[in-house]
Scaffold this active site. Structure first.
Site, PDB file in Angstrom:
ATOM      1  CB  SER A  51       7.211  24.000  -2.046  1.00  0.00           C
ATOM      2  OG  SER A  51       8.583  23.332  -1.609  1.00  0.00           O
ATOM      3  CG  ASP A 128      13.609  28.459  -3.606  1.00  0.00           C
ATOM      4  OD1 ASP A 128      14.256  27.853  -2.834  1.00  0.00           O
ATOM      5  OD2 ASP A 128      12.579  28.031  -4.033  1.00  0.00           O
ATOM      6  CG  HIS A 164      10.778  27.746  -1.171  1.00  0.00           C
ATOM      7  ND1 HIS A 164      11.074  27.182  -2.393  1.00  0.00           N
ATOM      8  CD2 HIS A 164       9.890  27.140  -0.750  1.00  0.00           C
ATOM      9  CE1 HIS A 164      10.345  26.134  -2.321  1.00  0.00           C
ATOM     10  NE2 HIS A 164       9.668  25.898  -1.430  1.00  0.00           N
TER      11      HIS A 164
END
Length: 186
Positions: A51, A128, A164
């Site tokens: 991320s 995600d 995610h």
């Protein structure tokens, strides 16, 4: 903003500029401490992240040609200068002059990368929530890499059904470790 969201920049704006120097911390201080504390070969360094950390890994590798032998990222923020999330953070940390933001934007950095061949592996889950809300924009990195014809070897993979989460990372971590090992031991 501010807590756990440093975006791997060296902030130039108050109140952040005194303590939000994550780029310099990772590139200089952390690596120096590791080298002084452990028996490592500093000529063989790779970096990866998830991320925002994936964004940081890409930026560090692209800004320091030849230092990192490879870079990989899980669901990285690839073009923060154009995402709502990134624009908000960059304005706070770096100011309103958007031309300064390119120094911390992987998509912009890859367009002018001028170093040795840099192997890059990016995995993105198609489920995600940050991908679907256009905060991550991995396609921008792919297009910039292909069109700039710079010495960057990007393997960008879309993983069906993954979000995610850390389960996503766990599912492909072995492949990322093998990717780095291949480039570190040549």
């Amino acid at each position: 903003l501010g807590t756990g969201a440093g975006f791997y920049v060296d902030a130039t704006q108050e109140p952040w500029k005194k303590n939000y120097n994550m780029y310099s911390y990772v590139q200089n201080e952390l690596q120096r401490v590791v080298a002084e504390s452990f028996a490592v070969d500093t000529s063989r360094t790779s970096i990866f992240g998830h991320s925002m950390g994936g964004h940081g890994a890409l930026v560090l590798a692209l800004r320091n040609p030849g230092h990192y032998k490879s870079v990989s990222a899980f669901a990285p923020i690839c073009h923060p200068s154009t995402s709502n999330w990134g624009r908000k953070q960059f304005a706070e940390y770096l100011g309103s002059n958007e031309s300064t933001w390119a120094a911390y934007d992987a998509t912009e950095l890859v367009k002018r990368y001028d170093g040795p061949m840099l192997p890059v592996l990016v995995d993105q889950g198609d489920a995600d929530q940050f991908y679907s809300s256009k905060q991550l924009q991995p396609s921008h990195l792919v297009i910039a890499t292909e069109s700039s014809k710079r010495p960057v070897q990007l393997d960008s993979r879309m993983q069906p059904g993954y979000d995610h989460s850390y389960y996503f990372i766990q599912s492909f971590m072995k492949e990322h470790i093998a990717f780095h090992a291949k480039h570190l031991w040549l």
